[in-house]
Design a protein around this motif. Structure first.
Motif, PDB file in Angstrom:
ATOM      1  N   MET A 111       0.873  -1.173   0.000  1.00 56.12           N
ATOM      2  CA  MET A 111       0.000   0.000   0.000  1.00 56.12           C
ATOM      3  C   MET A 111       0.909   1.222   0.000  1.00 56.12           C
ATOM      4  O   MET A 111       1.958   1.235   0.632  1.00 56.12           O
ATOM      5  CB  MET A 111      -0.891  -0.007   1.236  1.00 56.12           C
ATOM      6  N   SER A 135      -7.432   6.028  -4.560  1.00 55.07           N
ATOM      7  CA  SER A 135      -8.021   7.361  -4.408  1.00 55.07           C
ATOM      8  C   SER A 135      -6.878   8.348  -4.565  1.00 55.07           C
ATOM      9  O   SER A 135      -5.732   7.949  -4.787  1.00 55.07           O
ATOM     10  CB  SER A 135      -8.732   7.508  -3.070  1.00 55.07           C
ATOM     11  N   LEU A 138      -3.870   7.460  -2.382  1.00 59.71           N
ATOM     12  CA  LEU A 138      -3.770   6.069  -1.947  1.00 59.71           C
ATOM     13  C   LEU A 138      -3.645   5.172  -3.177  1.00 59.71           C
ATOM     14  O   LEU A 138      -4.457   5.253  -4.087  1.00 59.71           O
ATOM     15  CB  LEU A 138      -5.043   5.717  -1.169  1.00 59.71           C
ATOM     16  N   ARG A 160      -5.370  -9.736   6.488  1.00 58.05           N
ATOM     17  CA  ARG A 160      -6.820  -9.549   6.504  1.00 58.05           C
ATOM     18  C   ARG A 160      -7.352  -9.663   5.089  1.00 58.05           C
ATOM     19  O   ARG A 160      -6.661  -9.344   4.125  1.00 58.05           O
ATOM     20  CB  ARG A 160      -7.179  -8.150   7.052  1.00 58.05           C
ATOM     21  N   PRO A 163     -10.731  -5.451   1.808  1.00 62.39           N
ATOM     22  CA  PRO A 163     -12.058  -4.819   1.898  1.00 62.39           C
ATOM     23  C   PRO A 163     -12.735  -4.814   0.521  1.00 62.39           C
ATOM     24  O   PRO A 163     -12.057  -4.761  -0.511  1.00 62.39           O
ATOM     25  CB  PRO A 163     -11.733  -3.388   2.337  1.00 62.39           C
ATOM     26  N   ASP A 164     -14.063  -4.851   0.535  1.00 61.77           N
ATOM     27  CA  ASP A 164     -14.827  -4.925  -0.715  1.00 61.77           C
ATOM     28  C   ASP A 164     -14.486  -3.812  -1.694  1.00 61.77           C
ATOM     29  O   ASP A 164     -14.370  -4.038  -2.890  1.00 61.77           O
ATOM     30  CB  ASP A 164     -16.334  -4.887  -0.414  1.00 61.77           C
ATOM     31  N   TRP A 165     -14.335  -2.582  -1.150  1.00 63.54           N
ATOM     32  CA  TRP A 165     -14.101  -1.462  -2.063  1.00 63.54           C
ATOM     33  C   TRP A 165     -12.728  -1.559  -2.720  1.00 63.54           C
ATOM     34  O   TRP A 165     -12.557  -1.153  -3.866  1.00 63.54           O
ATOM     35  CB  TRP A 165     -14.257  -0.121  -1.346  1.00 63.54           C
ATOM     36  N   VAL A 166     -11.758  -2.149  -2.018  1.00 63.95           N
ATOM     37  CA  VAL A 166     -10.436  -2.336  -2.616  1.00 63.95           C
ATOM     38  C   VAL A 166     -10.526  -3.446  -3.661  1.00 63.95           C
ATOM     39  O   VAL A 166     -10.050  -3.316  -4.788  1.00 63.95           O
ATOM     40  CB  VAL A 166      -9.385  -2.703  -1.546  1.00 63.95           C
TER      41      VAL A 166
ATOM     42  N   GLY B 113      -5.856   2.559   4.602  1.00 65.13           N
ATOM     43  CA  GLY B 113      -6.602   3.112   3.475  1.00 65.13           C
ATOM     44  C   GLY B 113      -8.072   3.120   3.855  1.00 65.13           C
ATOM     45  O   GLY B 113      -8.632   2.079   4.188  1.00 65.13           O
ATOM     46  N   LEU B 114      -8.673   4.297   3.841  1.00 66.35           N
ATOM     47  CA  LEU B 114     -10.087   4.408   4.221  1.00 66.35           C
ATOM     48  C   LEU B 114     -10.959   4.343   2.984  1.00 66.35           C
ATOM     49  O   LEU B 114     -10.586   4.857   1.927  1.00 66.35           O
ATOM     50  CB  LEU B 114     -10.313   5.728   4.952  1.00 66.35           C
ATOM     51  N   PRO B 115     -12.135   3.724   3.113  1.00 65.03           N
ATOM     52  CA  PRO B 115     -13.017   3.611   1.946  1.00 65.03           C
ATOM     53  C   PRO B 115     -13.453   4.996   1.460  1.00 65.03           C
ATOM     54  O   PRO B 115     -13.425   5.957   2.214  1.00 65.03           O
ATOM     55  CB  PRO B 115     -14.215   2.808   2.472  1.00 65.03           C
ATOM     56  N   PRO B 116     -13.847   5.091   0.197  1.00 63.70           N
ATOM     57  CA  PRO B 116     -14.296   6.382  -0.328  1.00 63.70           C
ATOM     58  C   PRO B 116     -15.526   6.851   0.453  1.00 63.70           C
ATOM     59  O   PRO B 116     -16.292   6.022   0.954  1.00 63.70           O
ATOM     60  CB  PRO B 116     -14.680   6.066  -1.778  1.00 63.70           C
ATOM     61  N   ASN B 137      -8.399   9.845   2.451  1.00 65.02           N
ATOM     62  CA  ASN B 137      -8.550   8.390   2.524  1.00 65.02           C
ATOM     63  C   ASN B 137      -7.336   7.678   3.098  1.00 65.02           C
ATOM     64  O   ASN B 137      -7.146   6.485   2.885  1.00 65.02           O
ATOM     65  CB  ASN B 137      -8.872   7.815   1.140  1.00 65.02           C
ATOM     66  N   ASP B 151     -13.644  -2.811   6.588  1.00 63.88           N
ATOM     67  CA  ASP B 151     -13.452  -2.230   5.263  1.00 63.88           C
ATOM     68  C   ASP B 151     -12.323  -1.189   5.219  1.00 63.88           C
ATOM     69  O   ASP B 151     -12.234  -0.406   4.301  1.00 63.88           O
ATOM     70  CB  ASP B 151     -14.763  -1.641   4.714  1.00 63.88           C
ATOM     71  N   TRP B 152     -11.469  -1.255   6.246  1.00 55.74           N
ATOM     72  CA  TRP B 152     -10.250  -0.443   6.180  1.00 55.74           C
ATOM     73  C   TRP B 152      -9.108  -1.334   5.700  1.00 55.74           C
ATOM     74  O   TRP B 152      -8.963  -2.465   6.150  1.00 55.74           O
ATOM     75  CB  TRP B 152      -9.888   0.121   7.555  1.00 55.74           C
ATOM     76  N   LEU B 153      -8.304  -0.795   4.816  1.00 56.35           N
ATOM     77  CA  LEU B 153      -7.155  -1.552   4.323  1.00 56.35           C
ATOM     78  C   LEU B 153      -5.950  -1.237   5.205  1.00 56.35           C
ATOM     79  O   LEU B 153      -5.504  -0.107   5.280  1.00 56.35           O
ATOM     80  CB  LEU B 153      -6.872  -1.146   2.869  1.00 56.35           C
TER      81      LEU B 153
END
Lengths: 256, 256
Positions: A111, A135, A138, A160, A163-166, B113-116, B137, B151-153
């Motif tokens: 990352m 983003s 990121l 882990r 996450p879905d969004w990644v 990494g935080l989701p959008p 993010n 959902d945090w990377l």
């Protein structure tokens, strides 16, 4: 039994029509890297028609490719002969591994936190690495991180689940759906045709579909997906079909 | 030799005036946690005046603190007695470790990494963790990551030097400059006064300066800076001064 050339051509045009100039680059690149032979305009016309494109558009396409330095042409009587230019051939060779190689995976991924106001920061990635932007600040970067700019914050993900969004961003950037579709299409080719033009057309079509997808898909996203990614099965299916068709025969280039 | 109470009070008001209500909370919290004693209005007035604040403002400040549930007061003849309310005392105890404890460092930190569209995402951090936002993010999180949202990377930084922009953000969030200044001020106190009111005032001032800074500084940023952070030396200096002054004496609360 359906005509495999037609089946493949239809599958590849499902979302957008094939671009004639791009198909010509695939074809001449394939020929150029294997034999450095020229291809006659007659053969190209027949091939293009067999694929389902308009041979009338050939003259304009060849003219533009020549103007832009992609191809070199010469005439011998009424017949034109065409080959990729040395600079274009170099570009083909630069992605040789990615298109023709056994695997193109990058090792490891991290990352990356990008500095503020780092527009287009991923353009700074050194060779042998690739990145996918999640983003503004990121990204995920795959490959050897040694030459990555000092002002990027690097970190290795734990174990882990993504996450879905990644995962969604990565699945999209790695063209998972398109690779899976192409794999199914390629695998639907059963018995191979005998006619040289048919075999040539099948080879160019399979390679074209694969090449444009392989070059569009993001290698960093592929690295994140790892061994389960659809690109691997697709590469195997395409390479297997090309092996069954055999390498380009000089006779294919002379016919028509 | 300069008056240490005055020196400390001037240093603490260098950037902004001391808030009377906040000094009262520091004082009553300190008394409440050690002895649960009340403090008479007379002592509070003398203390506040000794510190350099206007005792005339006391009535309004005490009224507001009572109205907002921070203190409980009773009258005995012409003298008022004040103490922190049980709920306020609970809040003081919640940050007891951070203010009075030997160390308050969080173990380990990760890049996140935080989701959008995750506005104010860091509010979702579980207890025992802290986070510092680097950009919309991108955050750094310290402490046990177990309860961090799925959902945090998360990723663990390697051993590369922190990029300047990260270091600058972290140094700022960890109040490095302010801790260093407070350390120097506290260390400038040499000989201690003998008078109970002077000792009480010095204790409240040192604690107040330390408390407001310790609660403002971001524990995640401190964890990123690690053992070199200014907070550690400041904590040591403050605790040392408080040890030299000794615990609150009942006699301090009765005087005036």
């Amino acid at each position: 039994m359906r005509d495999p050339v037609r089946t493949l051509a239809e599958a590849l045009t499902e979302e957008a029509p094939l671009k004639l100039w791009s198909v010509l680059v695939t074809c001449l690149g394939d020929v150029g890297r294997s034999s450095r032979e020229e291809v006659s305009g007659l053969v190209l016309s027949a091939l293009v028609e067999r694929i389902g494109l308009q041979p009338q558009a050939m003259r304009v396409a060849l003219h533009r490719l020549k103007r832009d330095g992609w191809i070199e042409s010469r005439r011998d009587g009424r017949v034109g002969y065409h080959a990729l230019s040395p600079s274009a051939l170099k570009q083909v060779q630069a992605v040789e591994d990615r298109v023709y190689g056994p695997a193109a995976g990058l090792d490891g991924w991290q990352m990356v936190g990008l500095p503020p106001d780092a527009q287009d920061a991923l353009l700074l990635l050194p060779e042998g690495t690739a990145g996918v932007l999640l983003s503004r600040n990121l990204a995920l970067v795959a490959g050897n991180p040694e030459g990555v700019p000092d002002d990027w914050l690097l970190a290795v993900p734990g174990d882990r689940v993504l996450p879905d969004w990644v995962r969604a961003a990565v699945v999209d950037a790695a063209c998972e759906e398109d690779f899976a579709k192409l794999t199914a299409t390629i695998r639907s080719v059963e018995a191979l045709p005998e006619a040289p033009l048919d075999r040539f057309a099948l080879r160019v079509l399979a390679l074209h579909g694969w090449r444009r997808l392989a070059l569009r898909s993001n290698p960093a996203a592929e690295a994140v997906l790892g061994e389960d990614r659809a690109e691997i099965a697709c590469r195997a299916a395409v390479h297997e079909l090309m092996a069954r068709l055999g390498p380009i025969q000089t006779s294919w280039l002379r016919a028509a």
